[in-house]
Motif scaffolding. Structure first.
Motif, PDB file in Angstrom:
ATOM      1  N   THR A  73     -14.224 -14.380 -18.576  1.00  0.00           N
ATOM      2  CA  THR A  73     -14.578 -14.981 -17.296  1.00  0.00           C
ATOM      3  C   THR A  73     -15.741 -14.176 -16.705  1.00  0.00           C
ATOM      4  O   THR A  73     -16.047 -13.062 -17.169  1.00  0.00           O
ATOM      5  N   GLN A  74     -16.368 -14.734 -15.687  1.00  0.00           N
ATOM      6  CA  GLN A  74     -17.429 -13.995 -15.005  1.00  0.00           C
ATOM      7  C   GLN A  74     -16.872 -12.707 -14.402  1.00  0.00           C
ATOM      8  O   GLN A  74     -17.533 -11.670 -14.417  1.00  0.00           O
ATOM      9  N   GLU A  75     -15.670 -12.773 -13.893  1.00  0.00           N
ATOM     10  CA  GLU A  75     -15.035 -11.588 -13.317  1.00  0.00           C
ATOM     11  C   GLU A  75     -14.830 -10.506 -14.372  1.00  0.00           C
ATOM     12  O   GLU A  75     -15.089  -9.322 -14.127  1.00  0.00           O
ATOM     13  N   GLN A  76     -14.331 -10.913 -15.538  1.00  0.00           N
ATOM     14  CA  GLN A  76     -14.073  -9.940 -16.605  1.00  0.00           C
ATOM     15  C   GLN A  76     -15.366  -9.289 -17.083  1.00  0.00           C
ATOM     16  O   GLN A  76     -15.429  -8.072 -17.238  1.00  0.00           O
ATOM     17  N   LEU A  77     -16.401 -10.100 -17.305  1.00  0.00           N
ATOM     18  CA  LEU A  77     -17.679  -9.540 -17.743  1.00  0.00           C
ATOM     19  C   LEU A  77     -18.262  -8.638 -16.673  1.00  0.00           C
ATOM     20  O   LEU A  77     -18.732  -7.536 -16.960  1.00  0.00           O
ATOM     21  N   GLY A  78     -18.189  -9.084 -15.435  1.00  0.00           N
ATOM     22  CA  GLY A  78     -18.696  -8.278 -14.333  1.00  0.00           C
ATOM     23  C   GLY A  78     -18.023  -6.922 -14.249  1.00  0.00           C
ATOM     24  O   GLY A  78     -18.672  -5.900 -14.023  1.00  0.00           O
TER      25      GLY A  78
ATOM     26  N   VAL B 121     -19.408  -4.328 -16.683  1.00  0.00           N
ATOM     27  CA  VAL B 121     -20.749  -3.785 -16.433  1.00  0.00           C
ATOM     28  C   VAL B 121     -20.977  -3.434 -14.965  1.00  0.00           C
ATOM     29  O   VAL B 121     -22.111  -3.239 -14.539  1.00  0.00           O
ATOM     30  N   ASP B 122     -19.886  -3.371 -14.204  1.00  0.00           N
ATOM     31  CA  ASP B 122     -19.930  -2.984 -12.797  1.00  0.00           C
ATOM     32  C   ASP B 122     -20.799  -3.931 -11.961  1.00  0.00           C
ATOM     33  O   ASP B 122     -21.658  -3.502 -11.193  1.00  0.00           O
ATOM     34  N   LEU B 123     -20.576  -5.236 -12.156  1.00  0.00           N
ATOM     35  CA  LEU B 123     -21.250  -6.272 -11.367  1.00  0.00           C
ATOM     36  C   LEU B 123     -20.204  -7.231 -10.818  1.00  0.00           C
ATOM     37  O   LEU B 123     -19.123  -7.368 -11.387  1.00  0.00           O
ATOM     38  N   SER B 124     -20.550  -7.940  -9.764  1.00  0.00           N
ATOM     39  CA  SER B 124     -19.642  -8.945  -9.229  1.00  0.00           C
ATOM     40  C   SER B 124     -19.740 -10.219 -10.067  1.00  0.00           C
ATOM     41  O   SER B 124     -20.738 -10.465 -10.757  1.00  0.00           O
ATOM     42  N   ALA B 125     -18.700 -11.025  -9.975  1.00  0.00           N
ATOM     43  CA  ALA B 125     -18.714 -12.324 -10.653  1.00  0.00           C
ATOM     44  C   ALA B 125     -19.842 -13.184 -10.098  1.00  0.00           C
ATOM     45  O   ALA B 125     -20.484 -13.948 -10.830  1.00  0.00           O
ATOM     46  N   THR B 126     -20.122 -13.047  -8.805  1.00  0.00           N
ATOM     47  CA  THR B 126     -21.210 -13.795  -8.169  1.00  0.00           C
ATOM     48  C   THR B 126     -22.545 -13.452  -8.821  1.00  0.00           C
ATOM     49  O   THR B 126     -23.350 -14.337  -9.131  1.00  0.00           O
ATOM     50  N   GLN B 127     -22.779 -12.166  -9.058  1.00  0.00           N
ATOM     51  CA  GLN B 127     -24.038 -11.737  -9.685  1.00  0.00           C
ATOM     52  C   GLN B 127     -24.138 -12.249 -11.117  1.00  0.00           C
ATOM     53  O   GLN B 127     -25.194 -12.707 -11.549  1.00  0.00           O
ATOM     54  N   ILE B 128     -23.048 -12.186 -11.864  1.00  0.00           N
ATOM     55  CA  ILE B 128     -23.048 -12.725 -13.235  1.00  0.00           C
ATOM     56  C   ILE B 128     -23.407 -14.209 -13.190  1.00  0.00           C
ATOM     57  O   ILE B 128     -24.237 -14.685 -13.982  1.00  0.00           O
ATOM     58  N   GLY B 129     -22.826 -14.954 -12.258  1.00  0.00           N
ATOM     59  CA  GLY B 129     -23.136 -16.375 -12.113  1.00  0.00           C
ATOM     60  C   GLY B 129     -24.593 -16.624 -11.800  1.00  0.00           C
ATOM     61  O   GLY B 129     -25.216 -17.545 -12.344  1.00  0.00           O
ATOM     62  N   LYS B 130     -25.157 -15.808 -10.928  1.00  0.00           N
ATOM     63  CA  LYS B 130     -26.580 -15.957 -10.589  1.00  0.00           C
ATOM     64  C   LYS B 130     -27.462 -15.694 -11.800  1.00  0.00           C
ATOM     65  O   LYS B 130     -28.468 -16.392 -12.017  1.00  0.00           O
ATOM     66  N   TYR B 131     -27.116 -14.689 -12.589  1.00  0.00           N
ATOM     67  CA  TYR B 131     -27.874 -14.434 -13.827  1.00  0.00           C
ATOM     68  C   TYR B 131     -27.773 -15.645 -14.757  1.00  0.00           C
ATOM     69  O   TYR B 131     -28.764 -16.093 -15.328  1.00  0.00           O
ATOM     70  N   GLU B 132     -26.565 -16.168 -14.913  1.00  0.00           N
ATOM     71  CA  GLU B 132     -26.354 -17.292 -15.831  1.00  0.00           C
ATOM     72  C   GLU B 132     -27.102 -18.546 -15.385  1.00  0.00           C
ATOM     73  O   GLU B 132     -27.594 -19.300 -16.222  1.00  0.00           O
TER      74      GLU B 132
END
Length: 95
Positions: A8-13, A16-27
């Motif tokens: 999930t975005q949360e798990q990946l975040g 790497v010490d990032l929020s799920a929101t930031q992972i989503g923005k990158y994606e």
């Protein structure tokens, strides 16, 4: 790649010490990421070195050709002579 690893975005975040929101923005391409962050994410996702898109150029040695200072000096002298000649012609014409 994240979904292929069933993260999930949360798990990946969290990896790497990032929020799920930031992972989503990158994606979604809403934010750009640094090369360092990109490398970190690829490492966490287990992507092999040769499969890294866009970094092949950076991995090759870059050859900088030797600069011809003598040729540059000759060219500048030629330009200077031509400018001086033009200035003389203009001065003579206005006299």
């Amino acid at each position: 790649m994240r979904k292929d690893k069933r993260l999930t975005q949360e798990q990946l975040g969290s990896l790497v010490d990032l929020s799920a929101t930031q992972i989503g923005k990158y994606e979604r391409g809403e934010n750009r990421m640094s090369a360092t962050r990109f490398e970190q994410l690829l490492s966490v996702l287990g992507t092999e070195q040769p499969a890294r898109p866009g970094f092949a150029e950076a991995q090759r040695a870059y050859h900088v050709p030797k600069f011809d200072l003598d040729g540059l000096a000759r060219s500048l002298k030629t330009i200077r002579r031509e400018v001086d000649r033009c200035l003389k012609i203009m001065a003579d014409a206005s006299a």
